[in-house]
Design a protein around this motif. Sequence first.
Motif, PDB file in Angstrom:
ATOM      1  N   ARG A 129       0.927  -1.334  -0.001  1.00  0.00           N
ATOM      2  CA  ARG A 129       0.089  -0.070  -0.073  1.00  0.00           C
ATOM      3  C   ARG A 129       0.807   1.215  -0.061  1.00  0.00           C
ATOM      4  NH1 ARG A 129      -5.234  -0.898   0.114  1.00  0.00           N
ATOM      5  NH2 ARG A 129      -6.081  -2.783   1.004  1.00  0.00           N
ATOM      6  N   SER A 130       1.935   1.373   0.651  1.00  0.00           N
ATOM      7  CA  SER A 130       2.974   2.525   0.736  1.00  0.00           C
ATOM      8  C   SER A 130       3.953   2.616  -0.572  1.00  0.00           C
ATOM      9  CB  SER A 130       3.715   2.448   1.904  1.00  0.00           C
ATOM     10  OG  SER A 130       4.369   1.340   2.040  1.00  0.00           O
ATOM     11  N   ARG A 131       4.144   1.562  -1.234  1.00  0.00           N
ATOM     12  CA  ARG A 131       4.655   1.680  -2.514  1.00  0.00           C
ATOM     13  C   ARG A 131       4.055   2.633  -3.610  1.00  0.00           C
ATOM     14  NH1 ARG A 131       5.233   1.261  -7.103  1.00  0.00           N
ATOM     15  NH2 ARG A 131       3.215   0.294  -7.006  1.00  0.00           N
ATOM     16  N   ILE A 132       4.721   3.423  -4.162  1.00  0.00           N
ATOM     17  CA  ILE A 132       4.308   4.171  -5.359  1.00  0.00           C
ATOM     18  C   ILE A 132       5.459   4.407  -6.164  1.00  0.00           C
ATOM     19  CG2 ILE A 132       2.091   5.441  -4.424  1.00  0.00           C
ATOM     20  CD1 ILE A 132       4.020   7.689  -3.979  1.00  0.00           C
ATOM     21  N   SER A 133       5.255   4.629  -7.412  1.00  0.00           N
ATOM     22  CA  SER A 133       6.242   5.204  -8.343  1.00  0.00           C
ATOM     23  C   SER A 133       6.903   6.472  -7.990  1.00  0.00           C
ATOM     24  CB  SER A 133       5.764   5.005  -9.915  1.00  0.00           C
ATOM     25  OG  SER A 133       5.496   3.630 -10.215  1.00  0.00           O
ATOM     26  N   VAL A 134       8.171   6.492  -7.514  1.00  0.00           N
ATOM     27  CA  VAL A 134       8.743   7.783  -7.198  1.00  0.00           C
ATOM     28  C   VAL A 134       9.530   8.319  -8.240  1.00  0.00           C
ATOM     29  CG1 VAL A 134      10.155   8.847  -5.445  1.00  0.00           C
ATOM     30  CG2 VAL A 134       8.490   7.364  -4.898  1.00  0.00           C
ATOM     31  N   ARG A 135       9.353   9.439  -8.822  1.00  0.00           N
ATOM     32  CA  ARG A 135      10.168  10.023  -9.965  1.00  0.00           C
ATOM     33  C   ARG A 135      10.828  11.352  -9.549  1.00  0.00           C
ATOM     34  NH1 ARG A 135       5.138   8.049 -11.921  1.00  0.00           N
ATOM     35  NH2 ARG A 135       5.358   6.455 -13.351  1.00  0.00           N
ATOM     36  N   ASN A 136      10.719  11.691  -8.302  1.00  0.00           N
ATOM     37  CA  ASN A 136      11.111  12.944  -7.808  1.00  0.00           C
ATOM     38  C   ASN A 136      12.134  12.481  -6.495  1.00  0.00           C
ATOM     39  OD1 ASN A 136      11.510  15.362  -9.008  1.00  0.00           O
ATOM     40  ND2 ASN A 136       9.028  15.528  -8.755  1.00  0.00           N
ATOM     41  N   TYR A 137      13.371  12.627  -6.467  1.00  0.00           N
ATOM     42  CA  TYR A 137      14.206  12.318  -5.429  1.00  0.00           C
ATOM     43  C   TYR A 137      14.948  13.237  -4.714  1.00  0.00           C
ATOM     44  CZ  TYR A 137      13.221   7.665  -7.364  1.00  0.00           C
ATOM     45  OH  TYR A 137      12.560   6.430  -7.863  1.00  0.00           O
ATOM     46  N   LYS A 138      15.302  13.152  -3.603  1.00  0.00           N
ATOM     47  CA  LYS A 138      15.827  14.245  -2.947  1.00  0.00           C
ATOM     48  C   LYS A 138      17.118  14.797  -3.025  1.00  0.00           C
ATOM     49  CE  LYS A 138      14.453  15.109   1.821  1.00  0.00           C
ATOM     50  NZ  LYS A 138      14.412  14.859   3.339  1.00  0.00           N
ATOM     51  N   ASN A 139      17.927  14.163  -4.007  1.00  0.00           N
ATOM     52  CA  ASN A 139      19.299  14.468  -4.308  1.00  0.00           C
ATOM     53  C   ASN A 139      20.371  14.253  -3.351  1.00  0.00           C
ATOM     54  OD1 ASN A 139      21.274  15.416  -5.782  1.00  0.00           O
ATOM     55  ND2 ASN A 139      20.696  17.376  -6.495  1.00  0.00           N
ATOM     56  N   ALA A 140      20.142  13.241  -2.705  1.00  0.00           N
ATOM     57  CA  ALA A 140      20.981  12.854  -1.505  1.00  0.00           C
ATOM     58  C   ALA A 140      21.452  11.406  -1.665  1.00  0.00           C
ATOM     59  CB  ALA A 140      20.189  12.696  -0.161  1.00  0.00           C
ATOM     60  N   ASP A 141      22.890  11.102  -1.295  1.00  0.00           N
ATOM     61  CA  ASP A 141      23.365   9.777  -1.410  1.00  0.00           C
ATOM     62  C   ASP A 141      22.561   8.832  -0.598  1.00  0.00           C
ATOM     63  OD1 ASP A 141      25.254  10.186  -3.437  1.00  0.00           O
ATOM     64  OD2 ASP A 141      26.564  11.119  -1.946  1.00  0.00           O
ATOM     65  N   ILE A 142      22.603   7.493  -1.171  1.00  0.00           N
ATOM     66  CA  ILE A 142      22.020   6.368  -0.181  1.00  0.00           C
ATOM     67  C   ILE A 142      23.111   5.956   0.719  1.00  0.00           C
ATOM     68  CG2 ILE A 142      21.133   4.067  -0.266  1.00  0.00           C
ATOM     69  CD1 ILE A 142      19.852   4.937  -3.099  1.00  0.00           C
ATOM     70  N   GLU A 143      22.735   5.879   2.112  1.00  0.00           N
ATOM     71  CA  GLU A 143      23.577   5.451   2.882  1.00  0.00           C
ATOM     72  C   GLU A 143      24.374   4.038   2.598  1.00  0.00           C
ATOM     73  OE1 GLU A 143      20.951   5.904   6.099  1.00  0.00           O
ATOM     74  OE2 GLU A 143      20.835   7.817   5.112  1.00  0.00           O
ATOM     75  N   GLN A 144      25.466   4.079   3.182  1.00  0.00           N
ATOM     76  CA  GLN A 144      26.382   2.626   2.974  1.00  0.00           C
ATOM     77  C   GLN A 144      25.735   1.626   3.466  1.00  0.00           C
ATOM     78  OE1 GLN A 144      28.777   2.915   0.779  1.00  0.00           O
ATOM     79  NE2 GLN A 144      29.719   1.069   1.153  1.00  0.00           N
ATOM     80  N   GLU A 145      25.010   1.795   4.781  1.00  0.00           N
ATOM     81  CA  GLU A 145      24.551   0.663   5.259  1.00  0.00           C
ATOM     82  C   GLU A 145      23.287   0.186   4.575  1.00  0.00           C
ATOM     83  OE1 GLU A 145      21.877   0.051   9.366  1.00  0.00           O
ATOM     84  OE2 GLU A 145      22.794   2.019   9.159  1.00  0.00           O
ATOM     85  N   VAL A 146      22.535   1.075   3.991  1.00  0.00           N
ATOM     86  CA  VAL A 146      21.317   0.677   3.460  1.00  0.00           C
ATOM     87  C   VAL A 146      21.607   0.067   1.951  1.00  0.00           C
ATOM     88  CG1 VAL A 146      19.454   1.704   2.005  1.00  0.00           C
ATOM     89  CG2 VAL A 146      19.993   2.746   4.292  1.00  0.00           C
ATOM     90  N   PHE A 147      22.657   0.488   1.359  1.00  0.00           N
ATOM     91  CA  PHE A 147      23.202  -0.427   0.161  1.00  0.00           C
ATOM     92  C   PHE A 147      23.547  -1.662   0.369  1.00  0.00           C
ATOM     93  CE2 PHE A 147      24.001   3.399  -2.534  1.00  0.00           C
ATOM     94  CZ  PHE A 147      23.672   2.841  -3.910  1.00  0.00           C
ATOM     95  N   ILE A 148      24.244  -1.783   1.634  1.00  0.00           N
ATOM     96  CA  ILE A 148      24.848  -3.223   1.947  1.00  0.00           C
ATOM     97  C   ILE A 148      23.680  -3.993   2.247  1.00  0.00           C
ATOM     98  CG2 ILE A 148      25.980  -4.641   3.639  1.00  0.00           C
ATOM     99  CD1 ILE A 148      27.993  -1.911   3.785  1.00  0.00           C
ATOM    100  N   LYS A 149      22.595  -3.814   2.906  1.00  0.00           N
ATOM    101  CA  LYS A 149      21.392  -4.581   3.201  1.00  0.00           C
ATOM    102  C   LYS A 149      20.665  -4.848   1.883  1.00  0.00           C
ATOM    103  CE  LYS A 149      20.028  -2.970   7.670  1.00  0.00           C
ATOM    104  NZ  LYS A 149      19.060  -2.015   8.518  1.00  0.00           N
ATOM    105  N   LEU A 150      20.459  -4.045   0.967  1.00  0.00           N
ATOM    106  CA  LEU A 150      19.950  -4.178  -0.250  1.00  0.00           C
ATOM    107  C   LEU A 150      20.608  -5.172  -1.168  1.00  0.00           C
ATOM    108  CD1 LEU A 150      17.185  -3.032  -1.567  1.00  0.00           C
ATOM    109  CD2 LEU A 150      18.722  -1.352  -2.643  1.00  0.00           C
ATOM    110  N   ASN A 151      22.045  -5.025  -1.324  1.00  0.00           N
ATOM    111  CA  ASN A 151      22.914  -5.777  -1.840  1.00  0.00           C
ATOM    112  C   ASN A 151      22.843  -7.297  -1.429  1.00  0.00           C
ATOM    113  OD1 ASN A 151      24.136  -5.440  -4.148  1.00  0.00           O
ATOM    114  ND2 ASN A 151      25.844  -4.061  -3.113  1.00  0.00           N
ATOM    115  N   ARG A 152      22.750  -7.378  -0.217  1.00  0.00           N
ATOM    116  CA  ARG A 152      22.691  -8.697   0.381  1.00  0.00           C
ATOM    117  C   ARG A 152      21.421  -9.567   0.277  1.00  0.00           C
ATOM    118  NH1 ARG A 152      25.991  -7.907   6.059  1.00  0.00           N
ATOM    119  NH2 ARG A 152      27.819  -7.798   5.146  1.00  0.00           N
ATOM    120  N   PHE A 153      20.451  -8.541   0.289  1.00  0.00           N
ATOM    121  CA  PHE A 153      18.961  -8.855  -0.174  1.00  0.00           C
ATOM    122  C   PHE A 153      18.773  -9.552  -1.350  1.00  0.00           C
ATOM    123  CE2 PHE A 153      14.264  -8.513  -1.109  1.00  0.00           C
ATOM    124  CZ  PHE A 153      13.837  -9.336  -0.136  1.00  0.00           C
TER     125      PHE A 153
END
Length: 286
Positions: free
Chosen positions: A16-40
């Motif tokens: 229900r919360s996922r929607i297509s996001v086309r406008n982003y915050k212009n911020a880097d994605i944290e390393q920790e988030v990257f690692i989690k996503l990669n492992r997943f």
Amino acid sequence: MAEGYMIKRPIEELVRSRISVRNYKNADIEQEVFIKLNRFIGEVLKKYNSNIRIELINMESIKRDKDVKLGTYGVIRGTSHFIAAAVKKKDMNLVDLGLIIEHIVLYATELGLGTCYLAGTFKRSEFSKALELAEDEVLPMIISIGYPKDGLDFIGSFFKLAAGSKKRKPWSELFFNETFERALTEAEAGDFANALEMVRLAPSASNRQPWRIVKEGRKFYFYISRNAVYSKALGFDTQMIDMGIAMSHFQLALEEKGMKGQWCKDNEDLDVSINNITYLISWIND
Ligand SMILES: Cc1cc2nc3c(=O)[nH]c(=O)nc-3n(C[C@H](O)[C@H](O)[C@H](O)COP(=O)(O)O)c2cc1C
């Protein structure tokens, strides 16, 4: 899947919360988030024993403060991060791709990231280079990822954003009871109603929602209602990706409730009275 790299939030909340996001915050994605996503990503590919190659790529060449015209529709702004999937030409299975990658999209949602599937005419050559696409591979689509511009707070803004943006076909056009002549009601769907609702809310190319499902007891026959013009235009059958996405919502919603089953092909000759509707696969619940 390994403890710690599973989807933990309720599937319904993520869907229900996922929607297509086309406008982003212009911020880097944290390393920790990257690692989690990669492992997943690694865990999901292992779970499905898949040889699809899925990678997180940072397109340094993309200026995040400029609009990136990625396709015939839709513009992405404020991110240079993408999930890209390379599929072997010979066994190109876009259904598997959708099934697997939607798990990743839901997990990214859990991590507070916004996403948008992009199968339109994005700059394939640049992405192919970044992904070091082999001769025998194709790149059917990419997914932009990043922090949504309009709010990071998961429960608050995401839900607010999602409200009203989910324009979807009603149950009566999608789900059927034993035959295409009889619409399936939520009451008749019983324990399966929630999983079907999760299918209904799934994202699809141009929001065409090609899935049609016939329930017969504990069997669910998945059909695709094709839009021929759209399929041909891109050179890829993107509606097969849509089908995989719908399957992932259905399966994840059932698994969460401890309901087990499997996908199998068993109903090639079920009588189809409506034009352009083709049988794809069945879910047989134990
Ligand atoms: C396979 C696939 C391909 C898509 N391709 C694009 C695209 O090229 N450009 C774009 O802006 N949106 C694209 N979308 C996003 C859809 O337009 C969007 O999912 C749909 O309109 C439903 O809206 P929602 O995601 O906000 O729920 C794609 C979605 C899917 C599933």
